[in-house]
Design an enzyme around this catalytic site. Structure first.
Site, mmCIF file in Angstrom:
data_model
loop_
_atom_site.group_PDB
_atom_site.id
_atom_site.type_symbol
_atom_site.label_atom_id
_atom_site.label_comp_id
_atom_site.label_asym_id
_atom_site.label_seq_id
_atom_site.Cartn_x
_atom_site.Cartn_y
_atom_site.Cartn_z
ATOM 1 N N THR A 6 0.824 -1.196 0.000
ATOM 2 C CA THR A 6 0.000 0.000 0.000
ATOM 3 C C THR A 6 0.855 1.242 0.000
ATOM 4 O O THR A 6 2.075 1.171 -0.031
ATOM 5 C CB THR A 6 -0.922 0.008 1.236
ATOM 6 N N LYS A 38 -7.721 2.410 4.929
ATOM 7 C CA LYS A 38 -6.546 2.157 5.760
ATOM 8 C C LYS A 38 -6.216 3.313 6.692
ATOM 9 O O LYS A 38 -5.204 3.275 7.384
ATOM 10 C CB LYS A 38 -5.360 1.855 4.861
ATOM 11 N N GLY A 50 -3.073 5.792 10.200
ATOM 12 C CA GLY A 50 -3.092 4.980 8.992
ATOM 13 C C GLY A 50 -2.055 3.877 9.099
ATOM 14 O O GLY A 50 -1.050 4.038 9.784
ATOM 15 N N SER A 129 4.833 0.271 0.193
ATOM 16 C CA SER A 129 5.685 0.074 -0.982
ATOM 17 C C SER A 129 5.749 1.313 -1.873
ATOM 18 O O SER A 129 6.764 1.570 -2.496
ATOM 19 C CB SER A 129 5.206 -1.130 -1.791
#
Length: 176
Positions: A6, A38, A50, A129
């Site tokens: 994410t 998220k 988050g 990522s």
């Protein structure tokens, strides 16, 4: 810890703080969900949080962090320090594979299971990522445009989604 899953970005700019994330959930190399949420508002909508990493682990961290916020009456720094300490020392928590970003109107922190509690120097922090892509884009946008925190967050996440295969364009942003 390297998280492939994410992008979550927190931007503090011009007196506002915004946090956003994409919505993609992957399992190995397969996209399982496009619209996951998220990020959350916690403690009377005064704190943003988050996560990047395993969904179950992220939700477990939200619950633990929210309990710390209640225990310390919304004191972000104290709650973050205590969660980082617990996370590092508790055998069950140490197995959680996620990173947590938290922010109030005044401070932002990155927390990890290794005991990291990092406050960024410039008010910009990202995990996941696509985090490095989003962070670079956010810093460039802040330096070269008149955009506010929310708009910078949205645009930087869109850019990260164009580059990182684990990040999509279903963006959610919250602002304080």
């Amino acid at each position: 810890m390297k998280i492939h899953a994410t992008t979550v970005l927190c931007v503090r700019h011009r007196g506002k703080v915004a946090m956003g994330s994409d919505g993609q959930v992957t399992l190995d190399r397969t996209v399982m969900k496009h619209g996951a949420r998220k990020i959350r508002r916690l403690y009377r909508d005064s704190i943003l949080a988050g996560f990047a990493g395993g969904a179950a682990d992220g939700f477990a961290l939200f619950t633990r962090f929210e309990a710390k916020l209640e225990e310390y009456h919304g004191n972000l720094e104290r709650a973050a320090v205590e969660l980082a300490r617990d996370w590092r020392t508790d055998r069950a928590l140490r197995r959680l594979e996620a990173l947590l970003l938290v922010a109030s109107d005044k401070r932002s922190f990155l927390l990890s299971g290794t005991g990291d509690l990092i406050e960024p120097d410039d008010g910009f922090v990202a995990v996941g990522s696509g985090g490095p892509c989003a962070l670079a884009a956010a810093r460039a946008l802040a330096r070269r445009t008149e955009l506010g925190a929310r708009e910078i967050t949205e645009e930087a996440l869109k850019i990260a989604g164009e580059i990182d295969i684990f990040t999509n364009d279903r963006i959610v942003v919250e602002e304080l």
